[in-house]
Design a protein around this motif. Sequence first.
Motif, PDB file in Angstrom:
ATOM      1  N   ALA A  53      35.639  40.113  53.701  1.00 25.57           N
ATOM      2  CA  ALA A  53      36.826  40.441  52.917  1.00 25.57           C
ATOM      3  C   ALA A  53      36.925  39.494  51.731  1.00 25.57           C
ATOM      4  O   ALA A  53      36.914  38.274  51.893  1.00 25.57           O
ATOM      5  N   GLU A  54      37.042  40.087  50.530  1.00 21.88           N
ATOM      6  CA  GLU A  54      37.029  39.303  49.304  1.00 21.88           C
ATOM      7  C   GLU A  54      38.021  39.871  48.288  1.00 21.88           C
ATOM      8  O   GLU A  54      38.544  40.970  48.456  1.00 21.88           O
ATOM      9  N   VAL A  55      38.203  39.122  47.223  1.00 30.12           N
ATOM     10  CA  VAL A  55      38.929  39.579  46.037  1.00 30.12           C
ATOM     11  C   VAL A  55      37.911  39.696  44.909  1.00 30.12           C
ATOM     12  O   VAL A  55      36.927  38.951  44.873  1.00 30.12           O
ATOM     13  N   ALA A  56      38.119  40.648  44.005  1.00 24.75           N
ATOM     14  CA  ALA A  56      37.211  40.810  42.867  1.00 24.75           C
ATOM     15  C   ALA A  56      38.004  41.134  41.616  1.00 24.75           C
ATOM     16  O   ALA A  56      39.141  41.610  41.681  1.00 24.75           O
ATOM     17  N   VAL A  57      37.395  40.881  40.466  1.00 22.16           N
ATOM     18  CA  VAL A  57      37.996  41.242  39.183  1.00 22.16           C
ATOM     19  C   VAL A  57      37.029  42.122  38.403  1.00 22.16           C
ATOM     20  O   VAL A  57      35.804  42.056  38.598  1.00 22.16           O
ATOM     21  N   ILE A  58      37.593  42.959  37.550  1.00 17.05           N
ATOM     22  CA  ILE A  58      36.812  43.756  36.605  1.00 17.05           C
ATOM     23  C   ILE A  58      37.102  43.216  35.211  1.00 17.05           C
ATOM     24  O   ILE A  58      38.265  42.996  34.850  1.00 17.05           O
ATOM     25  N   THR A  59      36.072  43.004  34.424  1.00 13.83           N
ATOM     26  CA  THR A  59      36.243  42.393  33.106  1.00 13.83           C
ATOM     27  C   THR A  59      35.935  43.367  31.978  1.00 13.83           C
ATOM     28  O   THR A  59      35.340  44.421  32.183  1.00 13.83           O
ATOM     29  N   ASP A  60      36.328  42.965  30.778  1.00 11.19           N
ATOM     30  CA  ASP A  60      35.859  43.654  29.581  1.00 11.19           C
ATOM     31  C   ASP A  60      34.588  42.957  29.110  1.00 11.19           C
ATOM     32  O   ASP A  60      33.980  42.185  29.862  1.00 11.19           O
ATOM     33  N   ASP A  61      34.145  43.212  27.888  1.00 12.17           N
ATOM     34  CA  ASP A  61      32.956  42.554  27.364  1.00 12.17           C
ATOM     35  C   ASP A  61      33.177  41.048  27.280  1.00 12.17           C
ATOM     36  O   ASP A  61      34.187  40.582  26.742  1.00 12.17           O
ATOM     37  N   PHE A 116      35.249  48.986  47.886  1.00 13.57           N
ATOM     38  CA  PHE A 116      36.376  48.323  47.235  1.00 13.57           C
ATOM     39  C   PHE A 116      37.679  49.008  47.642  1.00 13.57           C
ATOM     40  O   PHE A 116      37.682  50.096  48.214  1.00 13.57           O
ATOM     41  N   SER A 117      38.785  48.365  47.333  1.00 13.95           N
ATOM     42  CA  SER A 117      40.096  48.864  47.721  1.00 13.95           C
ATOM     43  C   SER A 117      40.419  50.185  47.030  1.00 13.95           C
ATOM     44  O   SER A 117      39.821  50.529  46.002  1.00 13.95           O
ATOM     45  N   PRO A 118      41.380  50.952  47.566  1.00 17.22           N
ATOM     46  CA  PRO A 118      41.753  52.228  46.954  1.00 17.22           C
ATOM     47  C   PRO A 118      42.152  52.127  45.490  1.00 17.22           C
ATOM     48  O   PRO A 118      41.836  53.009  44.697  1.00 17.22           O
ATOM     49  N   VAL A 119      42.853  51.053  45.117  1.00 14.39           N
ATOM     50  CA  VAL A 119      43.273  50.901  43.724  1.00 14.39           C
ATOM     51  C   VAL A 119      42.858  49.541  43.191  1.00 14.39           C
ATOM     52  O   VAL A 119      42.705  48.576  43.940  1.00 14.39           O
ATOM     53  N   ALA A 120      42.654  49.511  41.889  1.00 13.32           N
ATOM     54  CA  ALA A 120      42.524  48.258  41.150  1.00 13.32           C
ATOM     55  C   ALA A 120      43.801  48.093  40.350  1.00 13.32           C
ATOM     56  O   ALA A 120      44.342  49.076  39.824  1.00 13.32           O
ATOM     57  N   VAL A 121      44.311  46.869  40.238  1.00 15.32           N
ATOM     58  CA  VAL A 121      45.594  46.656  39.586  1.00 15.32           C
ATOM     59  C   VAL A 121      45.456  45.687  38.417  1.00 15.32           C
ATOM     60  O   VAL A 121      44.596  44.803  38.430  1.00 15.32           O
ATOM     61  N   THR A 122      46.289  45.879  37.424  1.00 15.82           N
ATOM     62  CA  THR A 122      46.349  44.900  36.342  1.00 15.82           C
ATOM     63  C   THR A 122      46.994  43.630  36.895  1.00 15.82           C
ATOM     64  O   THR A 122      47.856  43.694  37.788  1.00 15.82           O
ATOM     65  N   PRO A 123      46.594  42.457  36.414  1.00 11.07           N
ATOM     66  CA  PRO A 123      47.100  41.195  36.980  1.00 11.07           C
ATOM     67  C   PRO A 123      48.613  41.081  37.042  1.00 11.07           C
ATOM     68  O   PRO A 123      49.157  40.456  37.957  1.00 11.07           O
ATOM     69  N   ASP A 124      49.330  41.693  36.084  1.00 16.70           N
ATOM     70  CA  ASP A 124      50.784  41.574  36.079  1.00 16.70           C
ATOM     71  C   ASP A 124      51.433  42.207  37.311  1.00 16.70           C
ATOM     72  O   ASP A 124      52.560  41.862  37.668  1.00 16.70           O
ATOM     73  N   GLU A 125      50.718  43.141  37.968  1.00 13.79           N
ATOM     74  CA  GLU A 125      51.256  43.754  39.186  1.00 13.79           C
ATOM     75  C   GLU A 125      51.428  42.735  40.301  1.00 13.79           C
ATOM     76  O   GLU A 125      52.196  42.955  41.237  1.00 13.79           O
ATOM     77  N   LEU A 126      50.697  41.624  40.216  1.00 17.61           N
ATOM     78  CA  LEU A 126      50.749  40.593  41.247  1.00 17.61           C
ATOM     79  C   LEU A 126      51.891  39.611  41.037  1.00 17.61           C
ATOM     80  O   LEU A 126      52.166  38.782  41.906  1.00 17.61           O
ATOM     81  N   HIS A 152      39.624  37.785  29.717  1.00 21.17           N
ATOM     82  CA  HIS A 152      38.676  38.868  29.951  1.00 21.17           C
ATOM     83  C   HIS A 152      38.893  39.565  31.288  1.00 21.17           C
ATOM     84  O   HIS A 152      38.260  40.582  31.570  1.00 21.17           O
ATOM     85  N   ILE A 153      39.781  39.047  32.124  1.00 19.95           N
ATOM     86  CA  ILE A 153      40.081  39.669  33.415  1.00 19.95           C
ATOM     87  C   ILE A 153      41.089  40.791  33.190  1.00 19.95           C
ATOM     88  O   ILE A 153      42.230  40.545  32.793  1.00 19.95           O
ATOM     89  N   LYS A 154      40.678  42.015  33.447  1.00 16.17           N
ATOM     90  CA  LYS A 154      41.540  43.171  33.177  1.00 16.17           C
ATOM     91  C   LYS A 154      42.105  43.810  34.437  1.00 16.17           C
ATOM     92  O   LYS A 154      43.212  44.341  34.417  1.00 16.17           O
ATOM     93  N   LEU A 155      41.350  43.776  35.526  1.00 15.65           N
ATOM     94  CA  LEU A 155      41.793  44.411  36.763  1.00 15.65           C
ATOM     95  C   LEU A 155      41.392  43.552  37.960  1.00 15.65           C
ATOM     96  O   LEU A 155      40.409  42.804  37.901  1.00 15.65           O
ATOM     97  N   VAL A 156      42.159  43.690  39.037  1.00 15.25           N
ATOM     98  CA  VAL A 156      41.899  42.961  40.270  1.00 15.25           C
ATOM     99  C   VAL A 156      41.841  43.972  41.410  1.00 15.25           C
ATOM    100  O   VAL A 156      42.587  44.954  41.429  1.00 15.25           O
ATOM    101  N   MET A 157      40.941  43.736  42.388  1.00 17.94           N
ATOM    102  CA  MET A 157      40.849  44.632  43.546  1.00 17.94           C
ATOM    103  C   MET A 157      40.296  43.855  44.743  1.00 17.94           C
ATOM    104  O   MET A 157      39.955  42.679  44.632  1.00 17.94           O
ATOM    105  N   LEU A 158      40.219  44.513  45.887  1.00 21.92           N
ATOM    106  CA  LEU A 158      39.673  43.918  47.095  1.00 21.92           C
ATOM    107  C   LEU A 158      38.262  44.436  47.350  1.00 21.92           C
ATOM    108  O   LEU A 158      37.876  45.493  46.836  1.00 21.92           O
ATOM    109  N   VAL A 159      37.528  43.702  48.173  1.00 21.09           N
ATOM    110  CA  VAL A 159      36.130  44.040  48.453  1.00 21.09           C
ATOM    111  C   VAL A 159      35.851  43.954  49.944  1.00 21.09           C
ATOM    112  O   VAL A 159      36.361  43.062  50.622  1.00 21.09           O
TER     113      VAL A 159
END
Length: 331
Positions: free
Chosen positions: A143-151, A199-209, A164-171
């Motif tokens: 069980a992990e946390v992951a981020v999705i980045t832009d360029d 990965f988790s059902p949804v990826a969220v923008t950091p502000d959701e946290l 550069h961190i745009k989305l967060v999700m679980l792994v």
Amino acid sequence: MKLATIVDNINSRDGQLVVVSRDLKTAVKTTEIAKTMQEAIDNWNVVEPQLRKVAEDLEKGVLENTFGFSTAHIMSPIPRAYHWVDGSAYVTHVELVRKARGAELPASFWADPLVYMGASDAFIGPNDDILVENEEWGIDFEAEVAVITDDIPAGTKTEQAQKHIKLVMLVNDVTLRNLIPNELGKQFGFYQSKPWTSFSPVAVTPDELGASWDGTKVHLPLTSTLNETKIGSPNAGIDMTFDFARLIEHVSKTRSLTAGTIIGSGTVANNGSPDGSSCLAEVRCLETIQNGAPETPYMKFGDTIEIEMLDQEGNSVFGKIKQKVVQYFPG
């Protein structure tokens, strides 16, 4: 804002991007804005404000084309990626594993992150079966946390990495533990021991946290449950030696990274906590240290693993990863 990808018979490999309500009950397609998650992240500066407007309208209940968000028909938030790199940011976890086999941890491990490149040509959905041929391979979840980045430009430092961190999700980084020794013995890294990742059902923008996101870490418990028995619930913000900004600096040292890159934290672990494990390997290590031998078996065919993170109000942030281990037969 919460984003997901649903099954799309026309675009079968990459699915259809949808915006999901905060309570994970309803969703709306974003076809006119971006058809896929990769298309969205490729054009994030333009697309993100439009997706946020849809998310706001979805919460207000003013959209007509919404539908029930069913986990039975969802894929990984990004079903395939150009780059998937997993770290081992919780060094106390690495230290424990080495201690169980009588090996000391090199001092450099506390200063220089460990990472490997995983298979990113296809990911499995959060409710898809974990297909394995042989139980003796030592089936484990991570069980992990992951981020999705832009360029990300080459040579990015920690000070610039956060933006550069745009989305967060679980792994769930499925690992075949008994195949690892031979692979690492070749001194060339993982391959067979790392099957498809989910990965988790949804990826969220950091502000959701909210306050649970400090810009580089998630400060919430990550709970793993195997066959309705809790394995652990460590706080992802504790004992994370290398936060996501530091991991970004490390993996971009010699080359730029493409939009849609996924960076994983590695197995979340809390040092010294009886509730601090996120994989069976760590549980077995603790048993070995205490009793001289492991007692907990690795996963068997028919086992079900659930991974979820709740916010401070008890609401599911990313939805639940729920997978069953199933035997496959080659050919």
